[in-house]
Write a protein that holds these residues in place. Structure first.
Motif, PDB file in Angstrom:
ATOM      1  N   GLN A  26     -45.033 -25.357  11.282  1.00 29.88           N
ATOM      2  CA  GLN A  26     -46.028 -24.356  10.915  1.00 29.88           C
ATOM      3  C   GLN A  26     -46.235 -24.223   9.408  1.00 29.88           C
ATOM      4  OE1 GLN A  26     -44.145 -21.428  13.873  1.00 29.88           O
ATOM      5  NE2 GLN A  26     -46.276 -20.814  13.917  1.00 29.88           N
ATOM      6  N   HIS A 129     -37.462 -25.874  16.810  1.00 32.98           N
ATOM      7  CA  HIS A 129     -38.573 -24.933  16.974  1.00 32.98           C
ATOM      8  C   HIS A 129     -39.785 -25.737  17.476  1.00 32.98           C
ATOM      9  CE1 HIS A 129     -40.127 -20.764  15.683  1.00 32.98           C
ATOM     10  NE2 HIS A 129     -41.152 -21.360  16.259  1.00 32.98           N
ATOM     11  N   TRP A 130     -39.603 -26.374  18.636  1.00 31.70           N
ATOM     12  CA  TRP A 130     -40.667 -26.995  19.443  1.00 31.70           C
ATOM     13  C   TRP A 130     -41.108 -28.390  19.031  1.00 31.70           C
ATOM     14  CZ3 TRP A 130     -44.517 -22.240  19.723  1.00 31.70           C
ATOM     15  CH2 TRP A 130     -43.844 -21.136  20.287  1.00 31.70           C
ATOM     16  N   ASN A 173     -35.457 -22.406  19.833  1.00 26.77           N
ATOM     17  CA  ASN A 173     -36.375 -21.276  19.748  1.00 26.77           C
ATOM     18  C   ASN A 173     -37.200 -21.157  21.021  1.00 26.77           C
ATOM     19  OD1 ASN A 173     -37.888 -19.170  18.132  1.00 26.77           O
ATOM     20  ND2 ASN A 173     -39.565 -20.509  18.723  1.00 26.77           N
ATOM     21  N   GLU A 174     -37.102 -20.012  21.676  1.00 29.74           N
ATOM     22  CA  GLU A 174     -37.972 -19.658  22.799  1.00 29.74           C
ATOM     23  C   GLU A 174     -38.109 -20.755  23.848  1.00 29.74           C
ATOM     24  OE1 GLU A 174     -41.728 -18.228  21.362  1.00 29.74           O
ATOM     25  OE2 GLU A 174     -40.820 -16.519  20.356  1.00 29.74           O
ATOM     26  N   LEU A 181     -45.078 -23.287  28.636  1.00 29.51           N
ATOM     27  CA  LEU A 181     -46.392 -23.597  28.052  1.00 29.51           C
ATOM     28  C   LEU A 181     -46.557 -25.093  27.774  1.00 29.51           C
ATOM     29  CD1 LEU A 181     -46.149 -20.508  27.700  1.00 29.51           C
ATOM     30  CD2 LEU A 181     -47.622 -20.727  25.718  1.00 29.51           C
ATOM     31  N   ASN A 234     -37.385 -15.234  23.688  1.00 31.20           N
ATOM     32  CA  ASN A 234     -38.420 -14.232  23.458  1.00 31.20           C
ATOM     33  C   ASN A 234     -38.699 -13.486  24.744  1.00 31.20           C
ATOM     34  OD1 ASN A 234     -40.129 -16.210  24.793  1.00 31.20           O
ATOM     35  ND2 ASN A 234     -41.830 -15.014  24.018  1.00 31.20           N
ATOM     36  N   TYR A 319     -42.431  -9.321  20.549  1.00 34.13           N
ATOM     37  CA  TYR A 319     -43.779  -9.077  20.045  1.00 34.13           C
ATOM     38  C   TYR A 319     -44.485  -7.946  20.761  1.00 34.13           C
ATOM     39  CZ  TYR A 319     -43.530 -13.142  17.034  1.00 34.13           C
ATOM     40  OH  TYR A 319     -43.171 -14.007  16.036  1.00 34.13           O
ATOM     41  N   TRP A 359     -53.189 -11.615  22.770  1.00 35.66           N
ATOM     42  CA  TRP A 359     -52.020 -11.348  23.604  1.00 35.66           C
ATOM     43  C   TRP A 359     -51.093 -10.311  22.987  1.00 35.66           C
ATOM     44  CZ3 TRP A 359     -47.534 -12.383  20.960  1.00 35.66           C
ATOM     45  CH2 TRP A 359     -47.626 -13.256  19.867  1.00 35.66           C
ATOM     46  N   GLU A 387     -37.465 -12.587  15.534  1.00 33.35           N
ATOM     47  CA  GLU A 387     -38.895 -12.570  15.210  1.00 33.35           C
ATOM     48  C   GLU A 387     -39.481 -11.251  15.670  1.00 33.35           C
ATOM     49  OE1 GLU A 387     -41.430 -15.822  16.540  1.00 33.35           O
ATOM     50  OE2 GLU A 387     -39.894 -17.291  15.992  1.00 33.35           O
ATOM     51  N   TRP A 429     -41.663 -11.879  11.294  1.00 34.72           N
ATOM     52  CA  TRP A 429     -42.460 -13.092  11.388  1.00 34.72           C
ATOM     53  C   TRP A 429     -43.825 -12.777  10.835  1.00 34.72           C
ATOM     54  CZ3 TRP A 429     -41.282 -18.021  12.689  1.00 34.72           C
ATOM     55  CH2 TRP A 429     -42.362 -18.909  12.756  1.00 34.72           C
ATOM     56  N   GLU A 436     -50.732 -21.393  13.216  1.00 31.35           N
ATOM     57  CA  GLU A 436     -50.343 -20.606  14.381  1.00 31.35           C
ATOM     58  C   GLU A 436     -50.636 -21.392  15.677  1.00 31.35           C
ATOM     59  OE1 GLU A 436     -48.481 -18.187  15.069  1.00 31.35           O
ATOM     60  OE2 GLU A 436     -49.185 -17.584  17.041  1.00 31.35           O
ATOM     61  N   TRP A 437     -50.021 -22.555  15.803  1.00 31.97           N
ATOM     62  CA  TRP A 437     -50.093 -23.377  17.018  1.00 31.97           C
ATOM     63  C   TRP A 437     -51.538 -23.511  17.511  1.00 31.97           C
ATOM     64  CZ3 TRP A 437     -45.734 -25.706  16.573  1.00 31.97           C
ATOM     65  CH2 TRP A 437     -44.583 -25.022  16.167  1.00 31.97           C
ATOM     66  N   PHE A 445     -50.049 -14.298  10.385  1.00 32.96           N
ATOM     67  CA  PHE A 445     -48.863 -13.470  10.592  1.00 32.96           C
ATOM     68  C   PHE A 445     -48.099 -13.192   9.286  1.00 32.96           C
ATOM     69  CE2 PHE A 445     -49.433 -14.559  15.056  1.00 32.96           C
ATOM     70  CZ  PHE A 445     -48.841 -13.506  15.750  1.00 32.96           C
TER      71      PHE A 445
HETATM   72  C1  GBH Z   1     -43.516 -17.004  18.523  1.00 27.61           C
HETATM   73  O1  GBH Z   1     -43.879 -17.161  19.869  1.00 27.61           O
HETATM   74  C2  GBH Z   1     -43.183 -18.352  17.909  1.00 27.61           C
HETATM   75  O2  GBH Z   1     -41.770 -18.540  17.878  1.00 27.61           O
HETATM   76  C3  GBH Z   1     -43.751 -18.558  16.536  1.00 27.61           C
HETATM   77  O3  GBH Z   1     -43.654 -19.904  16.186  1.00 27.61           O
HETATM   78  C4  GBH Z   1     -45.177 -18.047  16.491  1.00 27.61           C
HETATM   79  O4  GBH Z   1     -45.814 -18.316  15.286  1.00 27.61           O
HETATM   80  C5  GBH Z   1     -45.136 -16.554  16.737  1.00 27.61           C
HETATM   81  O5  GBH Z   1     -44.505 -16.273  17.952  1.00 27.61           O
HETATM   82  C6  GBH Z   1     -46.498 -15.890  16.788  1.00 27.61           C
HETATM   83  O6  GBH Z   1     -47.217 -16.301  17.921  1.00 27.61           O
HETATM   84  O7  GBH Z   1     -52.790 -17.816  23.690  1.00 27.61           O
HETATM   85  O8  GBH Z   1     -52.520 -16.510  25.692  1.00 27.61           O
HETATM   86  O9  GBH Z   1     -51.777 -18.792  25.660  1.00 27.61           O
HETATM   87  C7  GBH Z   1     -44.222 -15.966  20.547  1.00 27.61           C
HETATM   88  C8  GBH Z   1     -44.640 -16.273  21.964  1.00 27.61           C
HETATM   89  C9  GBH Z   1     -46.089 -17.780  23.053  1.00 27.61           C
HETATM   90  C10 GBH Z   1     -46.959 -15.794  22.084  1.00 27.61           C
HETATM   91  C11 GBH Z   1     -47.478 -18.365  23.125  1.00 27.61           C
HETATM   92  C12 GBH Z   1     -48.345 -16.371  22.183  1.00 27.61           C
HETATM   93  C13 GBH Z   1     -49.779 -17.856  23.425  1.00 27.61           C
HETATM   94  C14 GBH Z   1     -50.463 -16.970  24.396  1.00 27.61           C
HETATM   95  N1  GBH Z   1     -45.973 -16.841  21.975  1.00 27.61           N
HETATM   96  N2  GBH Z   1     -48.427 -17.292  23.286  1.00 27.61           N
HETATM   97  S1  GBH Z   1     -52.003 -17.584  24.894  1.00 27.61           S
END
Ligand code: GBH
Length: 480
Positions: A26, A129-130, A173-174, A181, A234, A319, A359, A387, A429, A436-437, A445
């Motif tokens: 990231q 971390h993934w 991580n998670e 996912l 998480n 979260y 979310w 986090e 975080w 952000e993926w 964030f």
């Molecule tokens: C964390 O995941 C991660 O560890 C971190 O890398 C990330 O940046 C941070 O949270 C903020 O997201 O779009 O409806 O498919 C938290 C769990 C899993 C929450 C994936 C958001 C996507 C939901 N995350 N999820 S959706």
């Protein structure tokens, strides 16, 4: 009396630690620099850019590979006690295997760790971390049991190189997010389409790999006993949609057991193994599908013992929270799948404030309730909140983030001081805006704004930095 707020301001214990987090893919960028190998996130963002809302990737990101000193300045300005960052497996082992040790990659993390320590910031290292090395994904990745041995090799390299200076380790991580996912929902890399099967194999091998790394660390590397190593899970809290309806009460409990319990029960419960409700449901469903074995892999009695207790604390990423009720139909879910097995619908209260990420709603009470659930369920283990954070458009006057942190830090304080939950750390975080993926650069964030258009990716403090800094230095919640 338990719910009456005392008139005197309450302080975080002097031993309580505050930190900020990030992860390699990231923030680092430098995706092909100094011999770094490719990971599944390079592969997926390249082959399927349409999966990321803005078509972006982490090729450059915040360029923390070259600008890590700027990150350290940000951490110093925030006044944190520790920094949680992750190591890119494919930067240190480009093929994932020890046949390819990348000295320049190892040196990068040496430099980062040394600079942190010089600035009195304790490093907390996440090993995974993934970002699975692509070459290991081609071997099957996490669902292939051989990954346990590859992770162990990688862990050994990290311990040998850094355990003299790194005393806080996170293995994975998670895992629920990575396995579900990434191996069921086709949301995250590696986009493996194996709902209800590959996700559970993935989880099984993560639990075994975590146990291997934990035991190796304590047997060979933590000789002065000052270090800790833990898994990071998480979860939100889940309340019954109707607290007076026993079916909803059961659905809420089942939702937590399938999410947090999937990895917490094998490690933190007194009996070990998967949560009984998961085993019962998945075994029964597998039988109904005419399988001769369960889709949920079975631990041998020896493995149950080997895995139990293999985390020195529970790393918790919190979260948001939700309500649950039994599912009334399963039409939207593949058959089989994790969601069919779990068989609950979750929903939110529309009045909860919503972040830029759809979310993410601010529900501080969920954190306090979850910490108490953990205290009761697992005999009050030590918890690091690894986090906790809020997304927005990246504005410098980030009132939403301040309100989120205010509510959640108060919830932690209440859990510690009133409920006697053994929470010892909080991690915001994230230190800087980042990739952000699947949301790319559209959800921010960071405590620090990053100008992604500038060549030096300028970091600028948002208002939340002063807010957090004052809590850290006074150990008190602001009274206004
Ligand atoms: C964390 O995941 C991660 O560890 C971190 O890398 C990330 O940046 C941070 O949270 C903020 O997201 O779009 O409806 O498919 C938290 C769990 C899993 C929450 C994936 C958001 C996507 C939901 N995350 N999820 S959706």
């Amino acid at each position: 009396a338990n719910n009456v707020r005392p008139v005197t301001p309450q302080q975080f214990p002097s031993t309580f630690k505050f930190g900020c987090g990030s992860s390699a893919y990231q923030i680092e960028g430098a995706y092909a620099t100094d011999g770094r190998g490719q990971s599944i996130w390079d592969d997926v963002t390249k082959k399927y850019p349409e999966k990321v809302v803005d078509g972006s990737n982490g090729n450059v990101a915040c360029n923390s590979y070259e600008l890590y000193e700027e990150d350290i300045k940000a951490l110093v300005a925030t006044g944190v006690n520790f920094y949680r960052f992750s190591i890119s497996w494919s930067r240190v082992l480009p093929t994932g295997d020890i046949s390819s040790v990348n000295e320049l990659g190892l040196q990068y993390y040496d430099n980062l760790i040394n600079a942190l320590i010089k600035n009195k910031i304790q490093p907390m290292v996440t090993m995974f971390h993934w970002d699975m090395p692509q070459r290991l994904q081609e071997l099957g990745g996490m669902p292939n049991p051989i990954i346990v041995d590859y992770f162990k090799q990688y862990a050994k390299i990290l311990f040998e190189r850094y355990s003299d200076r790194v005393k806080l380790w996170n293995t994975f991580n998670e895992p629920v997010v990575y396995c579900e996912l990434g191996h069921s929902l086709l949301v995250h890399a590696p986009l493996v389409n194996s709902p209800g099967i590959g996700n559970y194999l993935c989880g099984h091998h993560i639990l075994l790999a975590n146990a291997e790394a934990y035991r190796m660390y304590h047997n060979f590397y933590n000789l002065d006993k000052t270090g800790k190593i833990a898994i990071v899970l998480n979860s939100g809290y889940t309340w019954p949609l109707d607290a007076n309806n026993p079916d909803d009460v059961e659905a809420a409990e089942r939702t937590i057991q399938f999410w947090l319990g999937w990895f917490a029960h094998p490690i933190f419960s007194s009996t070990g193994g998967y949560p009984p409700v998961m085993t019962e449901v998945i075994n029964a469903n597998s039988e109904m599908e005419n399988r001769t074995w369960s889709r949920l892999p079975e631990f041998t009695p020896e493995e149950i013992i080997y895995v139990r207790g293999t985390s020195d604390f529970l790393g918790l990423n919190y979260y948001t929270s939700s309500y649950a009720t039994p599912a009334t139909d399963q039409i939207g879910w593949p058959n089989p799948s994790f969601y069919r097995d779990r068989n609950t619908f979750t929903s939110v209260n529309e009045t909860w404030p919503v972040a830029k990420s759809t979310w993410l709603r601010s529900v501080p009470q969920g954190l306090r309730d979850l910490l108490n659930w953990i205290r009761k369920q697992y005999n009050n283990p030590e918890v690091y909140i690894t986090e906790n954070g809020w997304s927005d458009e990246g504005e410098l006057h980030d009132v939403g983030r301040i309100e989120y942190l205010r509510g959640h830090l108060q919830a932690v304080l209440d859990a510690v001081l009133r409920d006697r939950c053994n929470v010892v750390a909080h991690t915001t975080w994230s230190i800087i805006d980042n990739f952000e993926w699947m949301s790319g650069y559209t959800e921010k964030f960071g405590l620090f704004h990053v100008d992604f258009t500038s060549p030096n990716k300028t970091r600028t403090a948002k208002d939340s930095v002063a807010f957090l800094r004052s809590i850290i230095s006074t150990r008190m919640m602001p009274t206004n």
